[in-house]
Design a protein around this motif. Structure first.
Motif, PDB file in Angstrom:
ATOM      1  N   ILE A 166       0.830  -1.205   0.000  1.00 30.01           N
ATOM      2  CA  ILE A 166       0.000   0.000   0.000  1.00 30.01           C
ATOM      3  C   ILE A 166       0.860   1.250   0.000  1.00 30.01           C
ATOM      4  O   ILE A 166       0.645   2.192  -0.782  1.00 30.01           O
ATOM      5  CB  ILE A 166      -0.951  -0.016   1.213  1.00 30.01           C
ATOM      6  CG1 ILE A 166      -1.967  -1.161   1.076  1.00 30.01           C
ATOM      7  CG2 ILE A 166      -1.672   1.326   1.349  1.00 30.01           C
ATOM      8  CD1 ILE A 166      -2.802  -1.398   2.326  1.00 30.01           C
ATOM      9  N   PHE A 167       1.877   1.289   0.887  1.00 27.41           N
ATOM     10  CA  PHE A 167       2.742   2.458   0.951  1.00 27.41           C
ATOM     11  C   PHE A 167       3.489   2.678  -0.367  1.00 27.41           C
ATOM     12  O   PHE A 167       3.620   3.801  -0.856  1.00 27.41           O
ATOM     13  CB  PHE A 167       3.758   2.310   2.087  1.00 27.41           C
ATOM     14  CG  PHE A 167       3.136   2.314   3.458  1.00 27.41           C
ATOM     15  CD1 PHE A 167       2.054   3.135   3.740  1.00 27.41           C
ATOM     16  CD2 PHE A 167       3.626   1.502   4.462  1.00 27.41           C
ATOM     17  CE1 PHE A 167       1.467   3.147   4.989  1.00 27.41           C
ATOM     18  CE2 PHE A 167       3.052   1.509   5.720  1.00 27.41           C
ATOM     19  CZ  PHE A 167       1.975   2.327   5.988  1.00 27.41           C
ATOM     20  N   LEU A 168       3.992   1.585  -0.928  1.00 23.19           N
ATOM     21  CA  LEU A 168       4.772   1.695  -2.148  1.00 23.19           C
ATOM     22  C   LEU A 168       3.912   2.103  -3.334  1.00 23.19           C
ATOM     23  O   LEU A 168       4.352   2.874  -4.198  1.00 23.19           O
ATOM     24  CB  LEU A 168       5.466   0.361  -2.436  1.00 23.19           C
ATOM     25  CG  LEU A 168       6.550   0.376  -3.521  1.00 23.19           C
ATOM     26  CD1 LEU A 168       7.605   1.423  -3.193  1.00 23.19           C
ATOM     27  CD2 LEU A 168       7.193  -0.987  -3.628  1.00 23.19           C
ATOM     28  N   ALA A 169       2.681   1.608  -3.391  1.00 23.05           N
ATOM     29  CA  ALA A 169       1.786   1.978  -4.485  1.00 23.05           C
ATOM     30  C   ALA A 169       1.524   3.478  -4.484  1.00 23.05           C
ATOM     31  O   ALA A 169       1.557   4.137  -5.534  1.00 23.05           O
ATOM     32  CB  ALA A 169       0.473   1.208  -4.363  1.00 23.05           C
ATOM     33  N   ILE A 170       1.294   4.029  -3.305  1.00 20.25           N
ATOM     34  CA  ILE A 170       1.019   5.463  -3.192  1.00 20.25           C
ATOM     35  C   ILE A 170       2.242   6.286  -3.586  1.00 20.25           C
ATOM     36  O   ILE A 170       2.162   7.223  -4.395  1.00 20.25           O
ATOM     37  CB  ILE A 170       0.573   5.815  -1.765  1.00 20.25           C
ATOM     38  CG1 ILE A 170      -0.768   5.149  -1.442  1.00 20.25           C
ATOM     39  CG2 ILE A 170       0.474   7.325  -1.588  1.00 20.25           C
ATOM     40  CD1 ILE A 170      -1.181   5.268   0.014  1.00 20.25           C
ATOM     41  N   SER A 171       3.408   5.936  -3.019  1.00 21.00           N
ATOM     42  CA  SER A 171       4.606   6.744  -3.271  1.00 21.00           C
ATOM     43  C   SER A 171       5.099   6.601  -4.707  1.00 21.00           C
ATOM     44  O   SER A 171       5.592   7.573  -5.297  1.00 21.00           O
ATOM     45  CB  SER A 171       5.723   6.358  -2.290  1.00 21.00           C
ATOM     46  OG  SER A 171       6.086   5.004  -2.433  1.00 21.00           O
ATOM     47  N   SER A 172       4.977   5.416  -5.304  1.00 22.67           N
ATOM     48  CA  SER A 172       5.427   5.221  -6.678  1.00 22.67           C
ATOM     49  C   SER A 172       4.560   5.994  -7.658  1.00 22.67           C
ATOM     50  O   SER A 172       5.065   6.591  -8.619  1.00 22.67           O
ATOM     51  CB  SER A 172       5.404   3.732  -7.043  1.00 22.67           C
ATOM     52  OG  SER A 172       6.310   3.010  -6.260  1.00 22.67           O
ATOM     53  N   THR A 173       3.250   5.984  -7.410  1.00 28.44           N
ATOM     54  CA  THR A 173       2.352   6.760  -8.262  1.00 28.44           C
ATOM     55  C   THR A 173       2.657   8.250  -8.153  1.00 28.44           C
ATOM     56  O   THR A 173       2.694   8.973  -9.154  1.00 28.44           O
ATOM     57  CB  THR A 173       0.885   6.497  -7.868  1.00 28.44           C
ATOM     58  OG1 THR A 173       0.618   5.091  -7.944  1.00 28.44           O
ATOM     59  CG2 THR A 173      -0.063   7.238  -8.791  1.00 28.44           C
ATOM     60  N   ALA A 174       2.920   8.699  -6.927  1.00 24.71           N
ATOM     61  CA  ALA A 174       3.279  10.105  -6.729  1.00 24.71           C
ATOM     62  C   ALA A 174       4.592  10.446  -7.421  1.00 24.71           C
ATOM     63  O   ALA A 174       4.768  11.559  -7.936  1.00 24.71           O
ATOM     64  CB  ALA A 174       3.387  10.404  -5.230  1.00 24.71           C
ATOM     65  N   ASN A 175       5.523   9.478  -7.440  1.00 26.21           N
ATOM     66  CA  ASN A 175       6.822   9.723  -8.063  1.00 26.21           C
ATOM     67  C   ASN A 175       6.690  10.042  -9.548  1.00 26.21           C
ATOM     68  O   ASN A 175       7.405  10.900 -10.079  1.00 26.21           O
ATOM     69  CB  ASN A 175       7.715   8.494  -7.871  1.00 26.21           C
ATOM     70  CG  ASN A 175       9.096   8.690  -8.453  1.00 26.21           C
ATOM     71  OD1 ASN A 175       9.818   9.604  -8.070  1.00 26.21           O
ATOM     72  ND2 ASN A 175       9.469   7.841  -9.388  1.00 26.21           N
ATOM     73  N   ILE A 176       5.791   9.368 -10.227  1.00 28.13           N
ATOM     74  CA  ILE A 176       5.588   9.628 -11.652  1.00 28.13           C
ATOM     75  C   ILE A 176       5.122  11.068 -11.865  1.00 28.13           C
ATOM     76  O   ILE A 176       5.652  11.805 -12.706  1.00 28.13           O
ATOM     77  CB  ILE A 176       4.564   8.645 -12.244  1.00 28.13           C
ATOM     78  CG1 ILE A 176       5.086   7.211 -12.142  1.00 28.13           C
ATOM     79  CG2 ILE A 176       4.267   8.991 -13.697  1.00 28.13           C
ATOM     80  CD1 ILE A 176       4.081   6.165 -12.563  1.00 28.13           C
ATOM     81  N   GLY A 177       4.132  11.481 -11.062  1.00 28.17           N
ATOM     82  CA  GLY A 177       3.638  12.841 -11.178  1.00 28.17           C
ATOM     83  C   GLY A 177       4.695  13.878 -10.865  1.00 28.17           C
ATOM     84  O   GLY A 177       4.809  14.904 -11.558  1.00 28.17           O
ATOM     85  N   MET A 178       5.502  13.617  -9.827  1.00 24.74           N
ATOM     86  CA  MET A 178       6.534  14.581  -9.446  1.00 24.74           C
ATOM     87  C   MET A 178       7.656  14.626 -10.468  1.00 24.74           C
ATOM     88  O   MET A 178       8.229  15.688 -10.729  1.00 24.74           O
ATOM     89  CB  MET A 178       7.071  14.228  -8.059  1.00 24.74           C
ATOM     90  CG  MET A 178       6.048  14.427  -6.955  1.00 24.74           C
ATOM     91  SD  MET A 178       6.707  14.125  -5.301  1.00 24.74           S
ATOM     92  CE  MET A 178       7.767  15.555  -5.102  1.00 24.74           C
TER      93      MET A 178
END
Length: 446
Positions: A166-178
């Motif tokens: 769960i944590f990794l899914a959220i942060s990885s998705t955010a990484n693409i946007g950033m």
């Protein structure tokens, strides 16, 4: 939620445990793929080459973090399977202290030595500055990398593969946007790619560590756990060191191969940078399933259930075969489209290099899957000598063949070093498994 892997139908238990692990690695690989994709699409070929060139060096640091992950995971799994919760908590704190010291040493070494490493692999001058910039920022993120790996390793040891997912899914998705924001809107170039990864890794690390402390606080120990144990540290090192060396051997070997590819020019580097990210996506997926097999093996040997290990191994092979089929089909049939994701123009040489690599190696993913599943049993049982041997065979043969075959066959010769080394190392792993020495683990204080 913690899960006892020593009860229930082995194959179903392993599937339920490993599927979130596979989901985690999908999002983990989005970090690396997003960096290269944004660099290639929105900055240019040189930026893609710079990120790809630096990536091979970052894998050395990741090797140490992965070793800490595996050492802690296997020992904690054994204590958890044996219901020795006090020693389990001592193992966690011991791993955190030792990893913090190791991380500080690696950061110092990285700050002082990355320039020399980049020059040592014949980094072309036109991508040198961006490669160094990416590495400099990455090195400061190492504490996040280390403690995230420790936290996820412990969660896996406790049979909980969903929380880190769960944590990794959220942060990885955010990484693409950033990545896209920093590069396109803020025009930060390669630095934007690196800082986006830095920030998102930090968020996922903090969340994972806080969740881990909360989970451990709810587990009642039979006695007050010690903060540090030399004996447990020795046992952690016995598992972590071979895993670290294995990853370091692979990373050093890849760096040596990268130095060969660098001699073919920037377009070749860019094509290889794109292709190797997809190859690593496949191989790392297998490795993650293998890690799940290690946790399953360690818990069940801790509970003295060798029969369950054999059943779980068969179930793991079925999962691996499905994953290998999916990756091989996509890379062989759609290799052209896959590589084009990283390129912002019609660079036919880079496209040809990347497509050629994937079509050579992808059909042999079945061999990798079989080797990694077998290694999972050996490593979970603490049979690190056998594990290291077949891994060294893989690496040494690949590097030697790359140098030998690159002269008469060019890049094609380098590509074929992968399948040959995989097949030979897989045969060695199967021989070690069938010798059955892995079933003789004494649980608890392993």
């Amino acid at each position: 939620m913690n899960k006892d892997l020593t009860v229930g139908e082995p194959e179903k238990v392993l599937w339920k445990f490993c599927l979130p692990l596979f989901g985690s690695i999908v999002f983990q690989q989005l970090y690396n793929i997003a960096d290269s994709l944004v660099a290639g699409k929105f900055i240019g070929e040189n930026a893609l080459a710079a990120v790809g060139n630096s990536y091979e060096i970052t894998l050395i640091f990741i090797a140490f973090a992965f070793g800490c992950n595996m050492g802690c995971s296997v020992i904690v799994s054994q204590f958890f399977g044996a219901k020795k919760f006090s020693k389990m908590k001592t193992a966690v704190s011991t791993a955190c202290i030792a990893s913090a010291v190791l991380c500080a040493a690696l950061m110092a070494g990285g700050i002082l030595g990355c320039d020399a490493l980049l020059r040592g692999i014949n980094t072309p001058q036109e991508v040198f500055a961006d490669s160094k910039l990416y590495l400099d920022i990455y090195i400061w993120s190492l504490p996040f990398v280390f403690f995230y790996n420790i936290a996820t390793g412990i969660f896996s040891a406790l049979g909980d593969s969903k929380t880190p997912f769960i944590f990794l899914a959220i942060s990885s998705t955010a990484n693409i946007g950033m990545d896209i924001l920093f590069v396109t809107a803020l025009n930060m170039g390669v630095a934007g790619v690196a800082w986006a990864t830095f920030l998102c890794q930090g968020v996922s690390c903090v969340l994972a560590v806080l969740a881990l402390f909360r989970t451990l606080s709810r587990m009642e120990a039979e006695e007050r756990p010690r903060l540090f144990s030399r004996r447990i540290l020795v046992n952690l090192v016995k598992i972590a060191l071979p895993s670290t060396l294995q990853q370091c051997f692979v990373s050093v070997g890849n760096i040596m191969i990268q130095s060969i590819i660098n001699g073919f020019g920037t377009s070749a580097i860019a094509g290889y940078a794109a292709a190797i990210k997809f190859n690593n996506f496949a191989v790392t997926s297998f490795t993650t399933m293998g890690n799940g097999m290690s946790n399953f093996t360690a818990q069940n040997l801790g509970a003295r259930r060798c029969d369950r290990v054999r059943e779980g191994y068969r179930g793991c092979l079925k999962m691996m075969a499905l994953i290998a089929t999916a990756f091989a089909a996509v890379y062989v049939l759609l290799g052209d489209q896959v590589i084009r994701l990283f390129l912002n123009g019609e660079n036919t040489q880079a496209l040809s290099v990347g497509k050629q690599f994937l079509r050579v190696v992808a059909p042999f993913y079945y061999a990798v899957a079989l080797k990694v599943a077998t290694d999972g049993v050996l490593r979970g049982a603490g049979r690190m000598g056998e594990f290291m041997t077949d891994t060294f065979i893989d690496l040494a043969l690949r590097v030697v063949l790359s140098f030998v075959l690159s002269a008469p066959l060019g890049l094609q010769g380098v590509w074929w070093s992968w399948p040959v080394s995989w097949v030979v190392a897989t045969i060695a792993a199967i021989v070690f498994y069938r010798q059955n020495r892995w079933a003789k683990l004494e649980p608890g204080d392993a």
